[in-house]
Design a protein around this motif. Structure first.
Motif, PDB file in Angstrom:
ATOM      1  N   GLU A  42       0.877  -1.174   0.000  1.00 46.82           N
ATOM      2  CA  GLU A  42       0.000   0.000   0.000  1.00 46.82           C
ATOM      3  C   GLU A  42       0.910   1.219   0.000  1.00 46.82           C
ATOM      4  O   GLU A  42       1.905   1.268   0.743  1.00 46.82           O
ATOM      5  N   GLU A  43       0.637   2.180  -0.878  1.00 44.01           N
ATOM      6  CA  GLU A  43       1.489   3.361  -0.972  1.00 44.01           C
ATOM      7  C   GLU A  43       0.657   4.632  -0.815  1.00 44.01           C
ATOM      8  O   GLU A  43      -0.559   4.597  -0.943  1.00 44.01           O
ATOM      9  N   ASN A  44       1.327   5.738  -0.525  1.00 43.64           N
ATOM     10  CA  ASN A  44       0.624   6.985  -0.197  1.00 43.64           C
ATOM     11  C   ASN A  44       0.593   7.961  -1.359  1.00 43.64           C
ATOM     12  O   ASN A  44       0.166   9.098  -1.189  1.00 43.64           O
ATOM     13  N   LYS A  45       1.028   7.545  -2.557  1.00 43.26           N
ATOM     14  CA  LYS A  45       1.171   8.496  -3.647  1.00 43.26           C
ATOM     15  C   LYS A  45       0.010   8.433  -4.629  1.00 43.26           C
ATOM     16  O   LYS A  45      -0.626   9.439  -4.928  1.00 43.26           O
ATOM     17  N   TRP A  46      -0.286   7.235  -5.157  1.00 41.22           N
ATOM     18  CA  TRP A  46      -1.314   7.122  -6.196  1.00 41.22           C
ATOM     19  C   TRP A  46      -2.657   6.617  -5.653  1.00 41.22           C
ATOM     20  O   TRP A  46      -3.683   7.202  -5.909  1.00 41.22           O
ATOM     21  N   GLU A  47      -2.628   5.547  -4.879  1.00 39.08           N
ATOM     22  CA  GLU A  47      -3.880   4.983  -4.343  1.00 39.08           C
ATOM     23  C   GLU A  47      -3.708   4.654  -2.873  1.00 39.08           C
ATOM     24  O   GLU A  47      -3.646   3.479  -2.498  1.00 39.08           O
ATOM     25  N   GLY A  53      10.761   4.830  -6.907  1.00 36.89           N
ATOM     26  CA  GLY A  53      11.446   5.792  -6.054  1.00 36.89           C
ATOM     27  C   GLY A  53      10.526   6.886  -5.550  1.00 36.89           C
ATOM     28  O   GLY A  53       9.489   7.183  -6.150  1.00 36.89           O
ATOM     29  N   HIS A  54      10.904   7.462  -4.391  1.00 39.17           N
ATOM     30  CA  HIS A  54      10.199   8.604  -3.796  1.00 39.17           C
ATOM     31  C   HIS A  54       8.725   8.273  -3.494  1.00 39.17           C
ATOM     32  O   HIS A  54       7.818   9.057  -3.749  1.00 39.17           O
ATOM     33  N   VAL A  55       8.506   7.076  -2.946  1.00 37.09           N
ATOM     34  CA  VAL A  55       7.160   6.625  -2.562  1.00 37.09           C
ATOM     35  C   VAL A  55       7.250   6.007  -1.167  1.00 37.09           C
ATOM     36  O   VAL A  55       8.221   5.326  -0.837  1.00 37.09           O
ATOM     37  N   GLU A  56       6.219   6.252  -0.336  1.00 36.49           N
ATOM     38  CA  GLU A  56       6.162   5.633   0.989  1.00 36.49           C
ATOM     39  C   GLU A  56       5.316   4.364   0.914  1.00 36.49           C
ATOM     40  O   GLU A  56       4.136   4.408   0.554  1.00 36.49           O
ATOM     41  N   TYR A  57       5.926   3.244   1.267  1.00 35.62           N
ATOM     42  CA  TYR A  57       5.284   1.936   1.150  1.00 35.62           C
ATOM     43  C   TYR A  57       5.005   1.333   2.516  1.00 35.62           C
ATOM     44  O   TYR A  57       5.710   1.598   3.500  1.00 35.62           O
ATOM     45  N   ARG A  58       3.964   0.505   2.559  1.00 35.87           N
ATOM     46  CA  ARG A  58       3.748  -0.455   3.640  1.00 35.87           C
ATOM     47  C   ARG A  58       3.556  -1.817   2.991  1.00 35.87           C
ATOM     48  O   ARG A  58       3.082  -1.921   1.860  1.00 35.87           O
ATOM     49  N   PHE A  59       3.893  -2.901   3.708  1.00 39.90           N
ATOM     50  CA  PHE A  59       3.790  -4.244   3.156  1.00 39.90           C
ATOM     51  C   PHE A  59       3.091  -5.163   4.145  1.00 39.90           C
ATOM     52  O   PHE A  59       3.105  -4.943   5.364  1.00 39.90           O
ATOM     53  N   ARG A  60       2.501  -6.197   3.596  1.00 41.03           N
ATOM     54  CA  ARG A  60       1.966  -7.287   4.412  1.00 41.03           C
ATOM     55  C   ARG A  60       2.037  -8.569   3.588  1.00 41.03           C
ATOM     56  O   ARG A  60       2.139  -8.528   2.366  1.00 41.03           O
ATOM     57  N   GLU A 117       5.857  -0.890   9.147  1.00 45.91           N
ATOM     58  CA  GLU A 117       5.944   0.562   9.200  1.00 45.91           C
ATOM     59  C   GLU A 117       6.210   1.095   7.793  1.00 45.91           C
ATOM     60  O   GLU A 117       6.709   0.385   6.921  1.00 45.91           O
ATOM     61  N   ARG A 118       5.866   2.359   7.567  1.00 46.38           N
ATOM     62  CA  ARG A 118       6.084   2.940   6.241  1.00 46.38           C
ATOM     63  C   ARG A 118       7.584   3.137   5.979  1.00 46.38           C
ATOM     64  O   ARG A 118       8.344   3.503   6.876  1.00 46.38           O
ATOM     65  N   TYR A 119       7.947   2.884   4.729  1.00 46.86           N
ATOM     66  CA  TYR A 119       9.321   3.128   4.296  1.00 46.86           C
ATOM     67  C   TYR A 119       9.283   3.994   3.049  1.00 46.86           C
ATOM     68  O   TYR A 119       8.557   3.691   2.098  1.00 46.86           O
TER      69      TYR A 119
END
Length: 283
Positions: free
Chosen positions: A204-209, A232-239, A256-258
């Protein structure tokens, strides 16, 4: 008690309701009844018989019937004469009907889709001398260790009769399960291997969706790490969740977001979480 034969016209819903895609004269009966059987206590509960009278004369309505047509949900897609269910849930269980028509008339067919619950069921059948009824014991082992059955609310292992139910399958449930039946004079065992087919990594990312979890990679069940390609230059979370022969398990707790750097480094930077290795990639 004569069971009603089910076909493309007659089916039973998940809640026990009887459905006719279209009724014909031979469906007229005065003795339709529904009953529930409880094998363990050898009891049958039967409801009052109901009558169905199908009239052959033509579609005169006292009031116009309400349409039951529903548009496909977000996880349903139609391709021509095919409906596809993605990530089916128990709520998707229903009687799905298809109507085909031309200038000569129309025909309606239905299919009863029952979505079973993400639960594995292992069966064990043991026969023994009934004179040992008070001394007969049946237990389950996983990888040579006895499974503790405490029947608490949070227990994932439930034994019903001689069958073992495993709730919310995960990678840790993969292994050899053994049913052990024993009396004071003898014992016998039977084994089965439960395999987790693969792991699915979602992001899940905070840039597009933002807020929308998407599948990123599928990893074979015998691997415990994976390298992910990211923008690049995107904040991600994973599961991560496991997929076995009986369905998928619950997702892990999100990381946690990276935030990936604006441009990809020359040497991939690897980070480890939940046994999964990922590295950023420049866009």
């Amino acid at each position: 008690l004569q069971h009603i034969e089910q076909d493309e016209r007659v089916s039973t819903g998940l809640n026990g309701d009887l459905y006719f895609s279209h009724a014909v004269e031979k469906d007229s009966r005065r003795d339709y009844c529904c009953y529930a059987a409880f094998p363990r206590i050898r009891t049958i509960v039967q409801k009052t018989a109901m009558s169905v009278n199908v009239k052959t004369r033509l579609p005169d309505w006292v009031s116009e019937p309400e349409s039951q047509l529903k548009s496909p949900a977000a996880n349903r897609k139609t391709l021509g004469d095919t409906i596809i269910l993605h990530n089916a849930k128990a709520s998707d269980s229903a009687v799905y009907q298809c109507e085909a028509s031309n200038r000569h008339g129309k025909i309606l067919s239905n299919a009863n889709i029952m979505i079973m619950s993400t639960t594995a069921q292992l069966l064990c059948l043991a026969e023994y001398d009934k004179s040992f009824s008070n001394d007969f014991e049946l237990l389950w082992e996983k990888d040579n260790a006895e499974i503790a059955l405490n029947y608490t609310e949070n227990s994932r292992y439930i034994m019903e009769d001689s069958n073992l139910h495993i709730i919310n399958i995960s990678h840790g449930d993969q292994g050899v399960y053994r049913c052990v039946a024993k009396t004071p004079v003898d014992r016998d065992t039977a084994s089965a291997f439960l395999m987790v087919l693969e792991f699915i990594i979602e992001y899940e990312e905070n840039k597009w969706e933002p807020g929308n979890w998407k599948e990123l990679l599928r990893v074979p069940g015998n691997h415990n790490s994976a390298v992910l390609k990211l923008h690049g230059h995107v904040e991600y979370r994973f599961r991560v969740y496991a997929l076995s022969m009986v369905g998928k398990g619950p997702p892990s707790k999100p990381t946690e977001r990276y935030k990936t750097p604006p441009s990809g480094p020359r040497r991939p930077t690897q980070c480890l979480f939940h046994g999964v290795i990922w590295c950023p990639q420049a866009t």
